[in-house]
Design a protein around this motif. Structure first.
Motif, PDB file in Angstrom:
ATOM      1  N   ILE A  31     -36.015  56.726  -7.417  1.00 46.35           N
ATOM      2  CA  ILE A  31     -36.113  55.586  -8.337  1.00 46.35           C
ATOM      3  C   ILE A  31     -36.487  54.319  -7.578  1.00 46.35           C
ATOM      4  N   VAL A  32     -35.886  54.116  -6.421  1.00 49.46           N
ATOM      5  CA  VAL A  32     -36.207  52.935  -5.614  1.00 49.46           C
ATOM      6  C   VAL A  32     -37.667  52.974  -5.170  1.00 49.46           C
ATOM      7  N   SER A  33     -38.150  54.135  -4.744  1.00 46.95           N
ATOM      8  CA  SER A  33     -39.555  54.257  -4.328  1.00 46.95           C
ATOM      9  C   SER A  33     -40.499  53.988  -5.489  1.00 46.95           C
ATOM     10  N   TRP A  34     -40.169  54.540  -6.652  1.00 42.38           N
ATOM     11  CA  TRP A  34     -40.999  54.306  -7.830  1.00 42.38           C
ATOM     12  C   TRP A  34     -41.053  52.818  -8.169  1.00 42.38           C
ATOM     13  N   ASN A  35     -39.893  52.154  -8.106  1.00 45.84           N
ATOM     14  CA  ASN A  35     -39.847  50.729  -8.438  1.00 45.84           C
ATOM     15  C   ASN A  35     -40.609  49.896  -7.409  1.00 45.84           C
ATOM     16  N   ASP A  36     -40.491  50.240  -6.132  1.00 55.30           N
ATOM     17  CA  ASP A  36     -41.244  49.525  -5.099  1.00 55.30           C
ATOM     18  C   ASP A  36     -42.747  49.649  -5.340  1.00 55.30           C
ATOM     19  N   ALA A  37     -43.202  50.847  -5.671  1.00 56.41           N
ATOM     20  CA  ALA A  37     -44.625  51.055  -5.952  1.00 56.41           C
ATOM     21  C   ALA A  37     -45.047  50.264  -7.183  1.00 56.41           C
ATOM     22  N   LEU A  39     -43.699  47.436  -8.345  1.00 57.45           N
ATOM     23  CA  LEU A  39     -43.746  46.015  -8.004  1.00 57.45           C
ATOM     24  C   LEU A  39     -44.983  45.681  -7.170  1.00 57.45           C
ATOM     25  N   THR A  40     -45.304  46.549  -6.216  1.00 58.06           N
ATOM     26  CA  THR A  40     -46.485  46.344  -5.382  1.00 58.06           C
ATOM     27  C   THR A  40     -47.754  46.383  -6.229  1.00 58.06           C
ATOM     28  N   ARG A  41     -47.828  47.387  -7.104  1.00 57.94           N
ATOM     29  CA  ARG A  41     -48.983  47.532  -7.993  1.00 57.94           C
ATOM     30  C   ARG A  41     -49.151  46.300  -8.873  1.00 57.94           C
ATOM     31  N   ASN A  42     -48.064  45.822  -9.458  1.00 54.80           N
ATOM     32  CA  ASN A  42     -48.129  44.641 -10.328  1.00 54.80           C
ATOM     33  C   ASN A  42     -48.534  43.391  -9.560  1.00 54.80           C
ATOM     34  N   ASP A  64     -53.541  53.417  -4.071  1.00 48.60           N
ATOM     35  CA  ASP A  64     -53.265  54.010  -2.758  1.00 48.60           C
ATOM     36  C   ASP A  64     -52.292  53.153  -1.951  1.00 48.60           C
ATOM     37  N   VAL A  65     -52.480  51.853  -1.977  1.00 44.63           N
ATOM     38  CA  VAL A  65     -51.595  50.944  -1.235  1.00 44.63           C
ATOM     39  C   VAL A  65     -50.188  50.996  -1.815  1.00 44.63           C
ATOM     40  N   ALA A  66     -50.081  51.011  -3.125  1.00 42.09           N
ATOM     41  CA  ALA A  66     -48.764  51.035  -3.771  1.00 42.09           C
ATOM     42  C   ALA A  66     -48.010  52.311  -3.411  1.00 42.09           C
TER      43      ALA A  66
END
Length: 70
Positions: A31-37, A39-42, A64-66
């Motif tokens: 869940i933390v990894s999904w949320n980090d991705a 936030l990065t994507r947004n 890819d970066v996210a």
């Protein structure tokens, strides 16, 4: 003199508890990894094309970066 060995029962129940703990740790990590991705994507999607170019990215690089840095 008699002795009772309780170590087997205790280790069996500890194993079940460890599995549950590992499962929930893995779930929270996912869940933390999904949320980090997310936030990065947004954050990257909020940048203009010029700002993305300044940091060496294009819109097609965002996913890819996210995924890489989450």
């Amino acid at each position: 003199m008699a002795a009772i060995d309780f170590s087997r029962a205790a280790s069996g129940s500890a194993t079940v508890a460890n599995r549950r703990g590992s499962f929930f740790s893995a779930l929270i990590g996912a869940i933390v990894s999904w949320n980090d991705a997310r936030l990065t994507r947004n954050a990257l999607n909020d940048l203009t094309d010029r700002e993305l170019e300044d940091i060496g990215l294009t819109r097609s690089d965002i996913e890819d970066v996210a995924q890489r840095y989450s």
